[in-house]
Write a protein that holds these residues in place. Sequence first.
Motif, PDB file in Angstrom:
ATOM      1  N   THR A  52       0.832  -1.207   0.000  1.00  0.00           N
ATOM      2  CA  THR A  52       0.000   0.000   0.000  1.00  0.00           C
ATOM      3  C   THR A  52       0.867   1.257   0.000  1.00  0.00           C
ATOM      4  O   THR A  52       0.584   2.226  -0.708  1.00  0.00           O
ATOM      5  CB  THR A  52      -0.921   0.002   1.232  1.00  0.00           C
ATOM      6  OG1 THR A  52      -1.691  -1.194   1.222  1.00  0.00           O
ATOM      7  CG2 THR A  52      -1.853   1.196   1.220  1.00  0.00           C
ATOM      8  N   TRP A  53       1.916   1.231   0.779  1.00  0.00           N
ATOM      9  CA  TRP A  53       2.844   2.375   0.855  1.00  0.00           C
ATOM     10  C   TRP A  53       3.441   2.666  -0.519  1.00  0.00           C
ATOM     11  O   TRP A  53       3.475   3.807  -0.982  1.00  0.00           O
ATOM     12  CB  TRP A  53       3.916   2.036   1.879  1.00  0.00           C
ATOM     13  CG  TRP A  53       4.990   3.043   2.104  1.00  0.00           C
ATOM     14  CD1 TRP A  53       4.836   4.354   2.453  1.00  0.00           C
ATOM     15  CD2 TRP A  53       6.394   2.800   2.019  1.00  0.00           C
ATOM     16  NE1 TRP A  53       6.069   4.940   2.587  1.00  0.00           N
ATOM     17  CE2 TRP A  53       7.040   4.019   2.342  1.00  0.00           C
ATOM     18  CE3 TRP A  53       7.179   1.693   1.733  1.00  0.00           C
ATOM     19  CZ2 TRP A  53       8.426   4.142   2.358  1.00  0.00           C
ATOM     20  CZ3 TRP A  53       8.558   1.806   1.767  1.00  0.00           C
ATOM     21  CH2 TRP A  53       9.162   3.012   2.065  1.00  0.00           C
ATOM     22  N   TYR A  55       2.219   1.725  -3.397  1.00  0.00           N
ATOM     23  CA  TYR A  55       1.135   2.180  -4.276  1.00  0.00           C
ATOM     24  C   TYR A  55       0.974   3.696  -4.147  1.00  0.00           C
ATOM     25  O   TYR A  55       0.815   4.416  -5.131  1.00  0.00           O
ATOM     26  CB  TYR A  55      -0.191   1.507  -3.877  1.00  0.00           C
ATOM     27  CG  TYR A  55      -0.599   0.316  -4.713  1.00  0.00           C
ATOM     28  CD1 TYR A  55       0.221  -0.801  -4.800  1.00  0.00           C
ATOM     29  CD2 TYR A  55      -1.807   0.287  -5.389  1.00  0.00           C
ATOM     30  CE1 TYR A  55      -0.158  -1.905  -5.544  1.00  0.00           C
ATOM     31  CE2 TYR A  55      -2.198  -0.815  -6.136  1.00  0.00           C
ATOM     32  CZ  TYR A  55      -1.373  -1.906  -6.203  1.00  0.00           C
ATOM     33  OH  TYR A  55      -1.742  -2.994  -6.944  1.00  0.00           O
ATOM     34  N   GLN A  56       0.978   4.178  -2.902  1.00  0.00           N
ATOM     35  CA  GLN A  56       0.775   5.610  -2.683  1.00  0.00           C
ATOM     36  C   GLN A  56       1.902   6.431  -3.310  1.00  0.00           C
ATOM     37  O   GLN A  56       1.648   7.437  -3.975  1.00  0.00           O
ATOM     38  CB  GLN A  56       0.688   5.896  -1.179  1.00  0.00           C
ATOM     39  CG  GLN A  56      -0.572   5.353  -0.533  1.00  0.00           C
ATOM     40  CD  GLN A  56      -0.543   5.495   0.981  1.00  0.00           C
ATOM     41  OE1 GLN A  56       0.493   5.309   1.613  1.00  0.00           O
ATOM     42  NE2 GLN A  56      -1.688   5.813   1.558  1.00  0.00           N
ATOM     43  N   ALA A 112      -6.274  10.774  -7.960  1.00  0.00           N
ATOM     44  CA  ALA A 112      -5.830   9.623  -7.161  1.00  0.00           C
ATOM     45  C   ALA A 112      -6.957   8.610  -7.021  1.00  0.00           C
ATOM     46  O   ALA A 112      -6.758   7.403  -7.186  1.00  0.00           O
ATOM     47  CB  ALA A 112      -5.347  10.090  -5.792  1.00  0.00           C
ATOM     48  N   TYR A 116      -7.004   4.659  -8.458  1.00  0.00           N
ATOM     49  CA  TYR A 116      -7.253   3.463  -7.655  1.00  0.00           C
ATOM     50  C   TYR A 116      -8.465   2.677  -8.173  1.00  0.00           C
ATOM     51  O   TYR A 116      -8.467   1.453  -8.159  1.00  0.00           O
ATOM     52  CB  TYR A 116      -7.455   3.845  -6.181  1.00  0.00           C
ATOM     53  CG  TYR A 116      -6.174   4.331  -5.539  1.00  0.00           C
ATOM     54  CD1 TYR A 116      -4.999   3.579  -5.650  1.00  0.00           C
ATOM     55  CD2 TYR A 116      -6.113   5.519  -4.838  1.00  0.00           C
ATOM     56  CE1 TYR A 116      -3.826   4.015  -5.092  1.00  0.00           C
ATOM     57  CE2 TYR A 116      -4.937   5.958  -4.265  1.00  0.00           C
ATOM     58  CZ  TYR A 116      -3.788   5.204  -4.393  1.00  0.00           C
ATOM     59  OH  TYR A 116      -2.612   5.631  -3.843  1.00  0.00           O
ATOM     60  N   LEU A 122      -9.683  -1.019  -7.637  1.00  0.00           N
ATOM     61  CA  LEU A 122     -10.062  -1.071  -6.231  1.00  0.00           C
ATOM     62  C   LEU A 122     -11.552  -0.780  -6.079  1.00  0.00           C
ATOM     63  O   LEU A 122     -12.125   0.010  -6.836  1.00  0.00           O
ATOM     64  CB  LEU A 122      -9.274  -0.026  -5.426  1.00  0.00           C
ATOM     65  CG  LEU A 122      -7.960  -0.474  -4.787  1.00  0.00           C
ATOM     66  CD1 LEU A 122      -6.980  -0.955  -5.827  1.00  0.00           C
ATOM     67  CD2 LEU A 122      -7.355   0.656  -3.953  1.00  0.00           C
ATOM     68  N   HIS A 124     -14.610   0.943  -3.885  1.00  0.00           N
ATOM     69  CA  HIS A 124     -14.636   2.231  -3.190  1.00  0.00           C
ATOM     70  C   HIS A 124     -14.171   2.082  -1.744  1.00  0.00           C
ATOM     71  O   HIS A 124     -13.517   2.975  -1.201  1.00  0.00           O
ATOM     72  CB  HIS A 124     -16.040   2.836  -3.251  1.00  0.00           C
ATOM     73  CG  HIS A 124     -16.385   3.361  -4.624  1.00  0.00           C
ATOM     74  ND1 HIS A 124     -17.436   4.210  -4.863  1.00  0.00           N
ATOM     75  CD2 HIS A 124     -15.799   3.163  -5.831  1.00  0.00           C
ATOM     76  CE1 HIS A 124     -17.492   4.506  -6.161  1.00  0.00           C
ATOM     77  NE2 HIS A 124     -16.509   3.859  -6.756  1.00  0.00           N
ATOM     78  N   GLU A 126     -11.895  -0.087  -0.660  1.00  0.00           N
ATOM     79  CA  GLU A 126     -10.435  -0.198  -0.679  1.00  0.00           C
ATOM     80  C   GLU A 126      -9.791   1.159  -0.948  1.00  0.00           C
ATOM     81  O   GLU A 126      -8.796   1.530  -0.316  1.00  0.00           O
ATOM     82  CB  GLU A 126      -9.999  -1.198  -1.749  1.00  0.00           C
ATOM     83  CG  GLU A 126     -10.306  -2.645  -1.431  1.00  0.00           C
ATOM     84  CD  GLU A 126      -9.953  -3.564  -2.597  1.00  0.00           C
ATOM     85  OE1 GLU A 126      -9.189  -4.518  -2.391  1.00  0.00           O
ATOM     86  OE2 GLU A 126     -10.440  -3.315  -3.732  1.00  0.00           O
ATOM     87  N   ILE A 130      -7.099   3.447   1.445  1.00  0.00           N
ATOM     88  CA  ILE A 130      -5.767   3.867   1.037  1.00  0.00           C
ATOM     89  C   ILE A 130      -5.673   5.396   0.978  1.00  0.00           C
ATOM     90  O   ILE A 130      -4.611   5.985   1.212  1.00  0.00           O
ATOM     91  CB  ILE A 130      -5.395   3.229  -0.318  1.00  0.00           C
ATOM     92  CG1 ILE A 130      -3.880   3.225  -0.518  1.00  0.00           C
ATOM     93  CG2 ILE A 130      -6.047   3.909  -1.485  1.00  0.00           C
ATOM     94  CD1 ILE A 130      -3.440   2.385  -1.705  1.00  0.00           C
ATOM     95  N   LEU A 131      -6.802   6.051   0.690  1.00  0.00           N
ATOM     96  CA  LEU A 131      -6.801   7.510   0.623  1.00  0.00           C
ATOM     97  C   LEU A 131      -7.039   8.155   1.983  1.00  0.00           C
ATOM     98  O   LEU A 131      -6.823   9.353   2.147  1.00  0.00           O
ATOM     99  CB  LEU A 131      -7.886   8.002  -0.348  1.00  0.00           C
ATOM    100  CG  LEU A 131      -7.608   7.814  -1.831  1.00  0.00           C
ATOM    101  CD1 LEU A 131      -8.886   8.023  -2.644  1.00  0.00           C
ATOM    102  CD2 LEU A 131      -6.538   8.784  -2.287  1.00  0.00           C
ATOM    103  N   VAL A 133     -10.000   8.445   3.434  1.00  0.00           N
ATOM    104  CA  VAL A 133     -11.262   9.191   3.396  1.00  0.00           C
ATOM    105  C   VAL A 133     -12.399   8.191   3.510  1.00  0.00           C
ATOM    106  O   VAL A 133     -12.188   6.976   3.553  1.00  0.00           O
ATOM    107  CB  VAL A 133     -11.393  10.015   2.094  1.00  0.00           C
ATOM    108  CG1 VAL A 133     -10.264  11.022   1.983  1.00  0.00           C
ATOM    109  CG2 VAL A 133     -11.429   9.106   0.868  1.00  0.00           C
TER     110      VAL A 133
END
Lengths: 159, 278
Positions: A52-53, A55-56, A112, A116, A122, A124, A126, A130-131, A133
């Motif tokens: 995940t890191w 990916y960001q 972004a 995703y 992904l 919503h 997921e 990751i976002l 929010v």
Amino acid sequence: MRGLYERHGAMVYRRALAILRSPPDAEDAAQEVFVRAARGLDAFAGRSSAVTWLYQITTNLCLNRLRDGRRRAALAQERVLPAAEVAVGPATSPEHIALRRVLAEAPPEQAAAAVYVHVDGLSHDEAAAILGVSRRTVGNLVERFGRLARAVLAGEEAP
Amino acid sequence: MSDDHPHPMLPPLRPEGEPSDLALDRYAAGELEGEARAAVEAALARSPATLARYRERETAFTADPTRPERLWSAIERGLDAADEAAPAASQRAPGGARRWLRAWLEGAWPLRLAALGVVGVVAAAVATRVEAPAPSNRGLDEGVRVKGSVGLAVHRKVDGGSEPLLSGATVAPGEALRFTVDAPEAGDLMVLAVDPRGAVSPVYPPGAASSTSLPAGRDQLLPVAVTVDDTPGDLWLHAVLCPRRFGPTDLRVGAGAGELVLPAGCASAPFLLRTAAP
């Protein structure tokens, strides 16, 4: 660092290729992702998923490059290339070309969310995780991205 | 295609129940456990398409068999270049940006900053507000908004170091942030914060009325740290790079706080932070 690269290098390259389309650009972006990751490696320290890191970091970096003014001009001229001209990958379809055009114009948080959802597939939920929010916010961002897509792609025929 | 698909010319959404790329990547990395792992394994067992997608994850990377080693060599060169380029940049610690950043990541960073003789910590991004200029064409070239590829990255201080943030991330009051900038060419830089009301605050140089010079280079750590204040809502940060000295009055906020209208020849990189209520 070498270990991180050996475990995740293919993934980072594939994601960069999916967003940027060009193998040389994807290699350049992947290099930069790992240089940035090296700087934050101590800090990462298992706070979250390494995947995940990365990916960001990859998403941020590739979206910044898509927003590059010179790349925007190239995107406007982008066309569907014969398969032999580009590397294997999912990023060569007319839909992905259209997506990159809109990503280059979209505000960062919409872009972004769109990456995703549309590039990584992904849900919503997921994307929300990751976002950082809510799921509803992701839905709103994707909806606004869709409105922007209609404006940017107006006049272009669906494939 | 899903009913909520936003546009027919955009890629189709992943069918419901099929694992995302992220889920497959996390599964392959051994990061999934319990129900999440079982869900991926079930999808791999029932869906030949999902299995093919899983097996093809590395196809693009290894299609060119020289790529893995070539890319690793490039990464090593990038790490070395970052070390070598740092002393040439202004206000860099001996030993290069990597070591300097690492020192910050390892903690005790205000003391490190003081020892390096760089600018001290700014109390808050919104501590010194200047009003956004009224719409004006003075010195501006409408329509010329972005040139080059300036980049802005935001890092949040965490125990033992820092972590990079994604634009749109939520931050909490009291959190400490630092910034790195990519500058495709040397120029003058300001980092500005624009709140939802359109109020513009200089973040870097802290409290300054005009920009400061910045050499070309990537991942240049700015000698400033910001503590998030307790005002909830969206805060847009903009790194603006121009070929000459400029100030906030040379810019104006566009249709939204996420857009700045820039003088000709300037480039900007936006970054959205969402401040949670205390």
